[in-house]
Design an enzyme around this catalytic site. Structure first.
Site, PDB file in Angstrom:
ATOM      1  N   HIS A 177      40.301  16.292  57.206  1.00  0.00           N
ATOM      2  CA  HIS A 177      40.502  15.229  56.216  1.00  0.00           C
ATOM      3  C   HIS A 177      41.729  14.387  56.548  1.00  0.00           C
ATOM      4  CE1 HIS A 177      39.813  13.689  52.077  1.00  0.00           C
ATOM      5  NE2 HIS A 177      41.083  13.375  52.186  1.00  0.00           N
ATOM      6  N   HIS A 214      35.208   9.936  47.949  1.00  0.00           N
ATOM      7  CA  HIS A 214      35.582  11.138  47.199  1.00  0.00           C
ATOM      8  C   HIS A 214      34.306  11.930  46.937  1.00  0.00           C
ATOM      9  CE1 HIS A 214      38.771  12.944  44.424  1.00  0.00           C
ATOM     10  NE2 HIS A 214      39.260  12.880  45.625  1.00  0.00           N
ATOM     11  N   ASN A 215      33.722  12.395  48.038  1.00  0.00           N
ATOM     12  CA  ASN A 215      32.381  12.960  47.973  1.00  0.00           C
ATOM     13  C   ASN A 215      32.356  14.405  47.489  1.00  0.00           C
ATOM     14  OD1 ASN A 215      31.849  10.522  49.179  1.00  0.00           O
ATOM     15  ND2 ASN A 215      31.791  11.364  51.235  1.00  0.00           N
ATOM     16  N   GLN A 241      40.054  17.834  40.519  1.00  0.00           N
ATOM     17  CA  GLN A 241      41.101  17.306  39.651  1.00  0.00           C
ATOM     18  C   GLN A 241      40.475  16.305  38.688  1.00  0.00           C
ATOM     19  OE1 GLN A 241      42.034  15.146  42.806  1.00  0.00           O
ATOM     20  NE2 GLN A 241      42.292  16.916  44.094  1.00  0.00           N
ATOM     21  N   ASP A 280      51.712   7.137  48.891  1.00  0.00           N
ATOM     22  CA  ASP A 280      50.887   7.771  47.885  1.00  0.00           C
ATOM     23  C   ASP A 280      50.867   9.282  48.084  1.00  0.00           C
ATOM     24  OD1 ASP A 280      48.452   8.702  46.657  1.00  0.00           O
ATOM     25  OD2 ASP A 280      47.375   8.089  48.447  1.00  0.00           O
ATOM     26  N   GLU A 294      47.352  18.735  44.891  1.00  0.00           N
ATOM     27  CA  GLU A 294      46.955  17.332  44.868  1.00  0.00           C
ATOM     28  C   GLU A 294      46.899  16.796  43.443  1.00  0.00           C
ATOM     29  OE1 GLU A 294      43.447  17.003  47.312  1.00  0.00           O
ATOM     30  OE2 GLU A 294      44.476  17.947  48.988  1.00  0.00           O
ATOM     31  N   GLN A 308      47.348  14.638  40.433  1.00  0.00           N
ATOM     32  CA  GLN A 308      47.206  13.183  40.616  1.00  0.00           C
ATOM     33  C   GLN A 308      48.389  12.371  40.103  1.00  0.00           C
ATOM     34  OE1 GLN A 308      44.244  11.471  42.002  1.00  0.00           O
ATOM     35  NE2 GLN A 308      44.526  13.450  42.944  1.00  0.00           N
ATOM     36  N   GLY A 326      40.273   1.899  57.305  1.00  0.00           N
ATOM     37  CA  GLY A 326      39.007   2.601  57.179  1.00  0.00           C
ATOM     38  C   GLY A 326      39.250   4.058  56.924  1.00  0.00           C
ATOM     39  N   SER A 341      34.681  10.595  56.601  1.00  0.00           N
ATOM     40  CA  SER A 341      34.407  11.829  55.879  1.00  0.00           C
ATOM     41  C   SER A 341      33.273  12.476  56.658  1.00  0.00           C
ATOM     42  CB  SER A 341      33.999  11.488  54.443  1.00  0.00           C
ATOM     43  OG  SER A 341      33.400  12.605  53.832  1.00  0.00           O
TER      44      SER A 341
END
Lengths: 275, 996
Positions: B247, B320-321, B476, B504, B547, B549, B781, B784
């Site tokens: 990832h 976000h699959n 999440q 981020d 993670e 948010q 880009g 995934s």
């Protein structure tokens, strides 16, 4: 020369502040301040220094306790640093000073839930109506025809001929009242300024999608008896230029969008009465 | 004991939520329920007086016009079964958070440590239901057991007082946070077990690299000085696993590939990313020369291009699959608010101006059995749509462009693409805004939400296929309001010059954000014990990789820190100093002043050798349908208009605010009744100007079944075609690629990995070829690469899919063109040639075929045609334009007609055809999906000028706009082959998803 001053209140989830401020500027306000609510709470900005308060659209606190509920609570209980007054007291003073408030969408929900509208008999802070989930059960973004009540005391809608065309963007826009008496009063005093209607602005409509939420008496916008406080679910600040219109590429339209008149009337009122 | 406040709707008030649930029970579960009423429950675990409770219940929590409340006792309830659904411990409870703040305003003081507010919902069901039915309703619809808990109570038990409440989902610390050391001097099997059991997703080879590093005597000696043993700590191992995850590291796109084409030619490719993607942009920028508008590409969270001298445009699209497969609502919500942080964390930070969404699902009407762990596509559809709705709408960012793509293979994993663009002044405080630097001594500051166990192992988990045992904690739930508060604050901090660097916290959490930042200046020293936590009991490694948010990491110079923290406090945003950036060369992590990790930056970021892959391409031959010649194709068109990929998505689009910020110019739905499908979006990011941003996209996974090379080419062309159609300029246009692949690494689980790798190579070669040919640079880009489902028995792999997003500019939005026919008498032109290219088309799919004749893109002629067309737009000669895509000419004609409420008379004899005469059939001309074609209408008096501007480009007059409300198409033998009323076509097109 005295300046006409507008303030746009933001923070905690409002999101139409840029275009609301732009509308005020185009409409002729000399000074337009986008103020974060923290600036009010810390006493850095005071409502007293302005003539026109914009409560804009958005999702205050995510609409988590029902639209605008948490903000109504915040304004009631939060104290400003310095003199420790509640923000709501600043707002009441603003109203008593004869100034203007326009609540759009989430701002309208806030005004209704704080009791600033319809505030029958001038009983501000006494909630007698609400805005709740659309009958269709979903958030909707679509354009609606709004028939304007020519006899309404609203200072914002003067000069509207028939009606205006604006987008709604909400999930909780269904107007409900506490009692039939309240509704009768609203109608007899012509406080229901704008109603969802057909494309000719001929008659109020109760059917989806022209009436997108199932509002009682097709009410889309409401003012108080003074006409200086008004709220509406549709977004006037989203139609300031003809290119905002969904059919601008196929219809001949004036350069200026239908929504601007509300802000122009506000500026005009301030110049004539408050400066 | 927590206080329980229940908020019920008054009896006469319509319960829209309950009604919706009732319908869904019928639609999803085929159970009939008489009625569903809902009650909101607030469990307040805090010491409050009765008087305070009364105020809290009656004022912020209850709308007295429509609701009633009860405190610590249940209202009189009438039901057959009650289902209560609440969150599991530690899951983000946004409503609970807001209620807590409301309580604090009322009482005037914050809740104490350990006190909290938790929400749940009571569903009161009435109807002839068995206990098993209710259980099914609870687990199949109301409760996602991954993140929620539920209880079912029947009326008798409730009346007798025998029902136990859910109890508050408070996280209780199980043990003191400790740091473990892991002995890696073990067998290969044990190494693999360490990786697998810890969800590290590290291969044996990677584990051995780590093993070797820690066996190095120099390393051991160095570690001793810091008080570390020769064994890695769990903090170190987790940081490495996160940094080296597919990832985050994009190992497949960086791999060395031994590629064999269909002719047996061999090629060694050293990183597809470097050669094809970065390579394409490099080449295009050379071609653009002085007209190059790229400012920051492939190095920040999003790409940055020049919009004009004053402003820059920032764009990123993410997927976000995996989380959306497990929790569609939370996964998609997190997807959209997550990608918001990319442009926000690019350069010095950009104001967010629009979102885009593309979803790939299996049919919501899917009626075959699915493996146990997979949610029904309809549930995924509902959850994802709602998650993105809440994320986008609540953030005040218009959702202007998107699509829904259907293929039943997406049952294995849905694809959820979320994009966000930003707008920032080109110069901020005297410096170019797209650049940023960290200096040693700058403070590491984290802002926004707190850290919890949510989203642990998101990065590593999404680097594996979905399976029965995918971890719960990887899911999440986003909180758009906390994020909005943070971005409101950070934009002000940006303008006051209060920080040097911003990025981020996404996948990999602090480990990733601070790790990447440390690379910029050569080191960092961070104390995890300083991080604000949602609840106690997190181990240091969990704090590092969580993670959770709504967080950004910043580098704040010490001289500015007081002003930064003061502004944060005033605006109600949490900001915490966690340590400082250094030039030590080490990623140095402490916990309460004790070193718990020390890894060289070089090893962390460069220690992984490239993966080796082999790709072998073969052109698969599919059965070819027999040519059809028949007198009438009207029914085929009706059927196509009702196919899921073509039909109207208005019911979804209307749920997204696409006009907030006031700059909407071309909306998703336009035309005489505001319901025709736009080709692209146009908006004004600056209300003082008529310069506009144009955005569109292309996606055509169906063509991958034939050849991914042409799939990619068609996706690029489709994106550009829509962009050009509305008036986008070809002088300032950029692309973004999002690859979603099925695992291409050859293994027992993936015996066809070499073919899938070759498909990936083909798509990348095409990406290079066509970006260079169209002169479109890629600016950012994402990939995934593990979009498979495998539970040991069933394997479902998605079709290789690329979303090609296009962003650019038009100088004057008042020249924008929409797709609806405008005036009777206008002349209809078809730009471009049609070929016998029904392979992979919607029409072939309808007939049960894939076929082989996939559309081929001729970029050179297309680009010339697009340029000429753009000149016509600039000259105001174009009245309407619609691009031809799924369903070909027939669908474009029908859409143009019904969007405009006007008829179209079309003559197929006049359609330019490329190919041998025997292939020139009505069926082909009507439904072929040949690329680069546009259907244009022009006023008769301007036809001469229009034709002059189009010049030598291939185009042809094929018909006229009529006053009749009919579409009539004449075939090549002169007889009418398709004829129907606009209302019928529109109804066919609108009905399939209208009620969803």
């Amino acid at each position: 020369m005295a300046l006409a001053k507008a303030i746009v209140l933001t923070g905690n989830g409002t999101n139409c502040e840029m275009e609301a401020a732009h509308a005020c500027r185009v409409a002729g306000f000399d000074e337009v301040r986008i103020a974060h609510i923290s600036e009010l709470l810390y006493g850095e900005v005071r409502l007293d220094d302005f003539h026109f308060l914009n409560l804009t659209g958005g999702f205050l606190d995510g609409d988590d306790l029902g639209s605008a509920k948490a903000q109504a609570n915040r304004l009631k209980y939060a104290r400003t640093s310095g003199n420790g007054e509640h923000l709501v007291d600043q707002i009441l003073r603003f109203i008593n000073d004869g100034k203007l408030i326009l609540g759009v969408c989430n701002g309208f929900q806030l005004m209704v839930k704080m009791g600033l509208l319809p505030a029958l008999g001038g009983s501000y802070l006494d909630q007698s109506a609400t805005l709740t989930f659309n009958d269709c059960g979903r958030f909707q973004d679509r354009w609606v025809y709004l028939k304007c009540n020519p006899d309404s005391p609203s200072v914002f809608t003067k000069g509207i001929n028939g009606g205006i065309y604006l987008p709604i963007r909400h999930g909780e826009g269904k107007f409900l009242v506490d009692s039939d008496a309240v509704l009768a009063k609203i109608e007899s005093l012509n406080l229901s300024v704008l109603k969802y209607s057909d494309a000719d602005y001929a008659a109020p409509i109760m059917d989806f999608p022209l009436n997108p939420n199932g509002s009682t008496n097709a009410i889309a916008g409401l003012c108080d008896e003074s006409g200086r406080l008004m709220g509406l679910m549709p977004h006037p600040e989203a139609f300031l230029h003809r290119t905002n219109h969904p059919r601008w590429t196929r219809e001949s339209l004036p350069e200026e969008g239908d929504g601007l008149i509300l802000f122009r009337n506000a500026a005009e009122y301030v110049r004539s009465n408050l400066l | 004991m927590a206080h329980r406040i229940e908020i019920s709707l008054k009896e006469q008030v319509r319960d829209a939520r309950g009604e919706r649930i009732r319908r869904e029970i019928e639609d999803f579960l085929h159970l009939s329920v008489a009625s569903v009423r809902t009650i909101d429950v607030y469990s307040i675990d805090a010491e409050l007086s009765q008087e305070q409770l009364e105020i809290i219940a009656s004022e912020p929590l209850c709308d007295r016009i429509i609701q009633t409340y009860s405190i610590d006792k249940s209202a009189e309830l009438d039901f057959d079964y009650l289902v209560e659904v609440g969150f599991r411990p530690g899951v983000t409870d946004n409503v609970g958070r807001t209620a807590r703040e409301a309580i604090e305003y009322v009482t005037g003081c914050p809740l104490r440590d350990g006190e909290g507010v938790y929400t749940s919902v009571l569903y009161l069901l009435k109807g002839d239901l068995a206990a098993a039915d209710v259980e099914k309703i609870a687990t199949g619809l109301l409760c996602n057991t991954l993140i929620q808990r539920y209880r079912v109570v029947d009326f008798a038990t409730f009346r007798s007082g025998g029902a136990k409440p859910l109890g508050v989902p408070k996280v209780t610390a199980e043990s003191q946070p400790t740091v473990r050391e892991i002995d890696l001097n073990v067998t290969d099997e044990e190494l693999l077990a360490i990786s697998r059991d810890g969800v590290l997703a590290l291969t044996l080879e990677e584990m051995k690299i780590i093993q070797a590093y820690f066996q190095d005597s120099a390393v051991v000696a160095e570690r001793k000085k810091l008080g570390l043993s020769e064994y890695p700590t769990d903090v170190e191992l987790e940081a490495l696993a996160q940094t080296w995850s597919e990832h985050c590291k994009h190992k497949i796109f960086s791999a060395h590939i031994d590629y064999h084409d269909e002719n047996g030619n061999r090629e060694e490719i050293r990183s597809l990313f470097k050669t094809c993607i970065q390579g394409a942009t490099k080449k295009v920028r050379e071609q653009l020369g002085e007209r190059d508008f790229c400012l920051s590409v492939f190095k920040d969270n999003a790409g940055v291009i020049k919009f004009n001298d004053k402003n820059s445009l920032v764009f990123k699209v993410e997927t976000h699959n995996s989380p959306s497969a497990l929790d569609p609502y939370g996964g998609a919500l997190t997807g959209i608010v997550g990608v918001n942080r990319d442009p926000f964390g690019t350069g010095m930070g950009a104001k967010l101006i629009f979102n885009t969404d593309v979803f790939c699902f299996a049919s919501p009407f899917y009626d075959k059995t699915l493996p146990a762990r997979l949610l029904h596509p309809r549930r995924i559809y509902e959850g994802v749509v709602e998650g993105v709705e809440h994320g986008g709408n609540k953030s005040g960012i218009p959702t202007v462009n998107g699509s829904l793509v259907f293929d039943d293979r997406f049952a294995g994993k849905p694809l959820v693409f979320c994009g966000t663009a930003g707008f920032m002044p080109a110069i901020i405080n005297g410096e170019p805004s797209h650049l940023k630097n960290i200096y040693p001594g700058d403070l590491i500051v984290m802002t926004g939400g707190r850290i919890g166990k949510d989203g642990i192992h998101g990065a590593t988990f999404s680097s594996e296929e979905l399976s029965e045992s995918s971890p719960v904690s990887a899911v999440q739930i986003g909180d758009p309001i906390t994020q909005k508060r943070m971005t409101d604050f950070l934009i002000r901090a940006r303008d006051r010059g209060l920080y040097n660097f911003i990025t981020d916290n996404g996948a990999g959490g602090l480990s990733s954000s601070v790790g990447e930042m440390a690379k910029e200046c050569g080191g960092c020293k961070l104390d995890l014990a300083k991080a604000p936590l949602k609840y106690s009991g997190l181990a240091p490694w969990e704090i590092l990789i969580s993670e959770a948010q709504e967080r950004m990491s910043l580098a704040v110079p010490p001289a500015k820190i007081d002003e930064f923290l003061t502004l944060a406090r005033k605006m109600g945003v949490e900001a915490t100093v966690l340590g400082e950036f250094t030039d030590s060369g080490f990623f140095h992590i402490l916990y309460n002043d004790k070193t718990v990790a020390s890894l060289p930056i070089d090893f962390l970021h460069e220690g992984l050798p490239p993966m080796q892959l082999r790709g072998v391409w073969e052109l698969k031959k599919h059965p070819e349908p027999r040519p059809v010649v028949k007198p009438d194709y009207t029914d085929d068109l009706l059927e196509l208009l009702s196919s899921l990929n073509i039909c109207s998505k208005e019911s979804v689009v209307r749920r997204y605010d696409h006009e907030v910020q006031g700059g909407s110019v071309v909306k998703p739905f336009i035309g005489i009744e505001n319901d025709g499908p736009s080709d692209a979006a146009v908006l004004r990011p600056d209300l003082e100007s008529f310069e506009g941003v144009v955005v569109s996209h292309g996606i055509c996974p169906r063509y991958s079944d034939i050849d991914t090379y042409h799939m990619m080419a068609n996706a690029i062309d489709e994106g550009l075609r829509g962009y050009v159609a509305v008036g986008g300029s070809l002088d300032l246009v950029a692309g973004l690629d999002n690859f979603c692949w099925c695992d291409p690494v050859q293994s027992d689980k993936t015996p066809d990995g070499e073919y899938k790798t070759a498909q990936l190579v083909r798509a990348n070669k095409s990406l290079y070829d066509y970006c260079v040919a169209f002169n479109v640079p890629l600016i950012s880009g994402k990939d995934s690469m593990k979009n498979d489902f495998y539970d040991g028995v069933t394997k479902i792999s998605i079709p290789p899919t690329v979303l090609f997003s296009v962003i650019g500019k038009m100088d004057d939005v008042r020249k924008a063109v929409t797709m609806d026919a405008k005036r009777p008498g206008d002349i209809v032109y078809l730009l471009g040639k049609t070929a016998f290219e029904l392979g992979g088309s919607e029409y072939s799919a309808l007939k049960g075929f894939i076929g082989n004749r996939v559309p081929r893109v001729d970029a050179e002629s297309a680009l010339k045609r697009y340029r000429a067309y753009h000149e016509a737009v600039e000259k105001g000669l174009v009245v309407s334009c619609h691009d031809l895509s799924d369903g070909g000419l027939a669908v474009a004609v029908a859409e143009t007609a019904f969007a405009g409420g006007l008829g179209l008379n079309i003559d197929l004899q006049r359609v330019l055809f490329a190919g041998v005469p025997c292939d020139r059939r009505d069926e082909v001309l009507l439904f072929s999906e040949s690329a680069s074609r546009l259907l244009v209408t022009v006023r008769p008096e301007q036809c001469e000028l229009f034709e002059e501007v189009m010049g030598e480009n291939c185009f042809s007059r094929i018909g006229t706009v009529t006053e009749e409300t009919l579409v009539t198409i004449t075939g090549i033998d002169g007889t009418v082959v398709l004829r129907g009323a606009l209302t019928d076509f529109k109804e066919a097109w609108q009905s399939p998803l209208r009620e969803l």
